[in-house]
Scaffold this active site. Structure first.
Site, PDB file in Angstrom:
ATOM      1  N   HIS A  58       0.861  -1.190   0.000  1.00 41.18           N
ATOM      2  CA  HIS A  58       0.000   0.000   0.000  1.00 41.18           C
ATOM      3  C   HIS A  58       0.897   1.240   0.000  1.00 41.18           C
ATOM      4  O   HIS A  58       2.134   1.112  -0.029  1.00 41.18           O
ATOM      5  CB  HIS A  58      -0.996  -0.022   1.167  1.00 41.18           C
ATOM      6  CG  HIS A  58      -0.393  -0.086   2.541  1.00 41.18           C
ATOM      7  ND1 HIS A  58       0.470   0.863   3.029  1.00 41.18           N
ATOM      8  CD2 HIS A  58      -0.532  -1.004   3.536  1.00 41.18           C
ATOM      9  CE1 HIS A  58       0.822   0.552   4.260  1.00 41.18           C
ATOM     10  NE2 HIS A  58       0.248  -0.587   4.589  1.00 41.18           N
ATOM     11  N   HIS A 112       4.030   1.591   2.336  1.00 45.42           N
ATOM     12  CA  HIS A 112       5.275   0.928   1.909  1.00 45.42           C
ATOM     13  C   HIS A 112       5.941   1.742   0.796  1.00 45.42           C
ATOM     14  O   HIS A 112       7.158   1.930   0.779  1.00 45.42           O
ATOM     15  CB  HIS A 112       4.987  -0.484   1.374  1.00 45.42           C
ATOM     16  CG  HIS A 112       4.215  -1.343   2.327  1.00 45.42           C
ATOM     17  ND1 HIS A 112       2.978  -1.855   2.018  1.00 45.42           N
ATOM     18  CD2 HIS A 112       4.491  -1.762   3.578  1.00 45.42           C
ATOM     19  CE1 HIS A 112       2.539  -2.571   3.052  1.00 45.42           C
ATOM     20  NE2 HIS A 112       3.435  -2.521   4.016  1.00 45.42           N
ATOM     21  N   CYS A 152       2.918 -11.202  19.467  1.00 45.26           N
ATOM     22  CA  CYS A 152       1.977 -10.654  18.475  1.00 45.26           C
ATOM     23  C   CYS A 152       2.482 -11.063  17.101  1.00 45.26           C
ATOM     24  O   CYS A 152       3.585 -10.661  16.703  1.00 45.26           O
ATOM     25  CB  CYS A 152       1.886  -9.131  18.572  1.00 45.26           C
ATOM     26  SG  CYS A 152       1.014  -8.428  17.149  1.00 45.26           S
ATOM     27  N   CYS A 210       3.146  -8.092  14.647  1.00 49.05           N
ATOM     28  CA  CYS A 210       4.456  -7.433  14.837  1.00 49.05           C
ATOM     29  C   CYS A 210       5.597  -8.432  14.685  1.00 49.05           C
ATOM     30  O   CYS A 210       6.745  -8.032  14.570  1.00 49.05           O
ATOM     31  CB  CYS A 210       4.574  -6.829  16.227  1.00 49.05           C
ATOM     32  SG  CYS A 210       3.441  -5.497  16.587  1.00 49.05           S
ATOM     33  N   CYS A 214      -2.578  -6.598  21.161  1.00 48.53           N
ATOM     34  CA  CYS A 214      -1.416  -5.776  20.824  1.00 48.53           C
ATOM     35  C   CYS A 214      -1.904  -4.348  20.587  1.00 48.53           C
ATOM     36  O   CYS A 214      -2.885  -4.134  19.876  1.00 48.53           O
ATOM     37  CB  CYS A 214      -0.758  -6.321  19.560  1.00 48.53           C
ATOM     38  SG  CYS A 214       0.350  -5.159  18.753  1.00 48.53           S
ATOM     39  N   HIS A 250      -1.729  -3.690  16.628  1.00 46.99           N
ATOM     40  CA  HIS A 250      -2.592  -4.446  15.720  1.00 46.99           C
ATOM     41  C   HIS A 250      -4.005  -4.685  16.250  1.00 46.99           C
ATOM     42  O   HIS A 250      -4.856  -5.170  15.501  1.00 46.99           O
ATOM     43  CB  HIS A 250      -1.931  -5.779  15.356  1.00 46.99           C
ATOM     44  CG  HIS A 250      -0.742  -5.612  14.456  1.00 46.99           C
ATOM     45  ND1 HIS A 250       0.529  -5.420  14.938  1.00 46.99           N
ATOM     46  CD2 HIS A 250      -0.649  -5.580  13.110  1.00 46.99           C
ATOM     47  CE1 HIS A 250       1.353  -5.290  13.914  1.00 46.99           C
ATOM     48  NE2 HIS A 250       0.676  -5.379  12.801  1.00 46.99           N
ATOM     49  N   LYS A 257      -3.657   5.205  10.984  1.00 50.14           N
ATOM     50  CA  LYS A 257      -2.496   4.680  10.278  1.00 50.14           C
ATOM     51  C   LYS A 257      -2.986   3.782   9.150  1.00 50.14           C
ATOM     52  O   LYS A 257      -3.844   2.928   9.362  1.00 50.14           O
ATOM     53  CB  LYS A 257      -1.631   3.860  11.233  1.00 50.14           C
ATOM     54  CG  LYS A 257      -0.387   3.329  10.533  1.00 50.14           C
ATOM     55  CD  LYS A 257       0.353   2.285  11.321  1.00 50.14           C
ATOM     56  CE  LYS A 257       1.501   1.723  10.486  1.00 50.14           C
ATOM     57  NZ  LYS A 257       1.931   0.411  10.867  1.00 50.14           N
ATOM     58  N   LYS A 305      -3.372  -2.593   5.950  1.00 46.75           N
ATOM     59  CA  LYS A 305      -4.244  -3.559   5.301  1.00 46.75           C
ATOM     60  C   LYS A 305      -5.233  -4.123   6.310  1.00 46.75           C
ATOM     61  O   LYS A 305      -6.404  -4.287   6.024  1.00 46.75           O
ATOM     62  CB  LYS A 305      -3.417  -4.702   4.726  1.00 46.75           C
ATOM     63  CG  LYS A 305      -2.761  -4.337   3.439  1.00 46.75           C
ATOM     64  CD  LYS A 305      -3.741  -4.413   2.305  1.00 46.75           C
ATOM     65  CE  LYS A 305      -3.189  -3.678   1.098  1.00 46.75           C
ATOM     66  NZ  LYS A 305      -4.176  -3.426   0.084  1.00 46.75           N
TER      67      LYS A 305
END
Ligand code: ME8
Length: 523
Positions: A21, A24, A130, A133, A155, A158, A305, A308
């Site tokens: 996305h 990145h 996690c 992560c 987490c 996430h 943030k 995905k």
């Protein structure tokens, strides 16, 4: 940091659990601009990017799609991650995959070296992990779940439930490096940037370091621990090593010494891995720590943030298909203060595209060249005499060169572009004030007209050189149209104003044509 003999820049290597996305893509473009700029400085430059393919996250994505992890990684790399390089016009010198043999054998070599030196031991271990992560999380980063996860620990990044793992693992004596790391941060104040990131890392290390679990036995998708093949290497330990395995760690052909140490561009979410664990690993192996770790902020979409897992991911191609790779590169590098969070919106992208690229830069170039063709039949006379006003433009260009170059030393990419843009704005103002179309009316003003257009074209050439690292496609077109000699990518930043001209300008189509974006008109 002054430009040294060599510049080795890296991006994080990306997990292949999913497609890219724009978060990145942001890291990729930033590293690319820095690499291109350094090449144009004449520095021996190397730009590495790649993919992170081991670990549970990838294993589970593959299983969910009914294929093996390697098949999954191959598919994602070929269909999504490598094509991203073209989508964004990246000039990477290498692309490493952690499933490549060159990487695996060198990871094993490194690990054996640490083991021989006494930095590895075996122990029982139980902790909350996690998978998002790929990390055993400290208590401070574990929070109570909400909604469907109510009653569970999740987490903080996430928002997914933590998993309790209990195994016999190999450990790296990270705690031995608390003081050496603090000493290194102190002796190298520019090692971690920006300053806010540095402060966070320093206080984290001051609060004490635990040894790091670096192997797993409950699954086998990873690199085998060389002396005990019941264990695979922890995915982060494996991944960080890409930065040295890709340039031939352990070989004796001199390539490693030529490139290392690197400068890493990383997201702030993975700063600790790069600024704490990674230099400690290198110190243990008696390799110099990286020169710099620069933490970028997050791209936010609608205040969150982009990710995905939270369904806010925008594929880079959605933007490049409409606006082009140059606009993508320019927008993210210019609009976001490098090192801080920034919000993406289609409206902002479209507004900057039209105001800055199409009107500010593109129109300036087409207008100036159209006047040279119209008033001088595409060939400016030699032997012109410059006025004070013309000299001021050349001075403005010299300042833009010096200031943008200094900003790049600090990795202040947005500021470097802002410095160059002072020349774009200065040239626009100059044309408005000099009114070449009025000068063209009087034969007596012919010399003056030639000086103004010549000065403007000279400024355009400097812009092509300075903006080439950011907008490589448009600047190539401009370079050809102003009738410059030589290859644009070979032009030195410091000599941006001294480009050689063939004396003849050509046609120039709109560098940034108007875009009626579906996203902005529907919004
Ligand atoms: O962490 N905004 O890989 P990854 C800005 N494999 N940048 C973002 C972003 C966002 N919303 N989302 C992702 C990993 N990034 C590991 C790295 S390195 C040895 C191993 C960028 O696929 C950011 O740079 O989760 C982040 O650090 C990187 O993508 C990691 O992507």
């Amino acid at each position: 940091m002054a430009s040294g003999d060599s510049f080795y820049v890296t991006t994080p290597i990306f997990y292949v659990n999913d497609v890219p996305h724009i978060g990145h893509a942001y890291a990729e473009v930033a590293a690319d601009v820095l690499a291109r700029w350094h090449r144009q400085r004449g520095t021996d430059t190397w730009f590495l990017t790649g993919t992170d393919e081991h670990g549970q996250k990838i294993m589970r994505s593959a299983a969910a799609n009914g294929v093996t992890p390697k098949e999954w990684a191959d598919k994602l790399v070929e269909e999504s991650w490598k094509p991203l390089l073209d989508t964004l016009n990246l000039s990477n010198d290498d692309f490493i995959r952690t499933t490549e043999e060159r990487h695996e054998v060198r990871v094993q070599k490194f690990l054996s070296k640490l083991d021989d030196a006494g930095f590895i031991y075996e122990d029982e271990f139980e902790a909350l992990y996690c998978v998002g992560c790929e990390e055993f999380k400290p208590e401070s980063e574990i929070v109570p779940g909400e909604g469907a996860n109510e009653g569970q620990l999740v987490c903080a990044i996430h928002s997914k439930p933590m998993e309790l793992l209990s195994e016999r693992n190999y450990f790296f004596r990270l705690s031995d490096f608390q003081q050496p790391l603090l000493d290194y941060y102190e002796a190298n104040p520019d090692f971690i940037q920006p300053a806010s990131a540095r402060n966070e890392v320093v206080s984290f290390v001051k609060s004490g370091l635990h040894d790091l679990s670096i192997s797993r036995t409950s699954f086998d998708w990873g690199i085998k621990v060389p002396w005990d093949d019941a264990h695979v290497v922890y995915v982060w330990f494996d991944a960080l090593l890409n930065y040295i395995t890709a340039i031939g760690y352990g070989d004796d052909d001199g390539e490693f010494e030529r490139r290392w140490p690197a400068q890493h561009v990383v997201g702030k979410d993975i700063l600790r891995f790069h600024a704490v664990i990674w230099p400690a690993m290198l110190m243990a192996a008696q390799i110099a720590p990286p020169k710099r770790v620069f933490a970028t902020g997050w791209l936010l979409v609608g205040g969150e943030k982009m990710s995905k897992s939270k369904l806010t991911g925008i594929p880079p191609q959605q933007i490049t298909d409409e606006f082009g790779a140059d606009a993508f590169r320019y927008y993210f590098m210019r609009a976001i203060h490098f090192g801080q969070d920034g919000s993406f919106s289609w409206e902002d992208l479209s507004a900057r595209y039209h105001a800055e690229l199409a009107n500010g830069f593109g129109n300036l170039a087409s207008r100036v060249l159209a006047m040279v063709r119209k008033y001088f039949d595409a060939e400016l006379p030699g032997g012109i005499e410059r006025h004070q006003d013309d000299e001021r433009i050349l001075e403005l260009a010299r300042t833009a060169i010096a200031n943008s170059d200094a900003a790049i030393d600090r990795f202040a990419i947005d500021q470097a572009i802002a410095e160059v843009w002072k020349l774009v704005d200065g040239l626009n103002l100059y044309i408005t004030e000099q009114q070449p179309w009025v000068l063209a009316k009087q034969e007596a003003d012919r010399g003056r007209l030639a000086a103004v257009l010549d000065t403007a074209v000279r400024g355009l050439g400097a812009l092509a050189v300075l903006l080439h690292p950011v907008i490589p496609v448009a600047t190539e077109k401009l370079w050809a149209a102003i009738g410059a000699e030589g290859e644009l990518a070979q032009q030195r930043i410091a000599d941006a104003l001294e480009w050689r001209s063939t004396g003849r300008v050509g046609e120039l189509d709109a560098l940034f044509p108007r875009v009626e974006s579906a996203e902005t008109t529907d919004a």
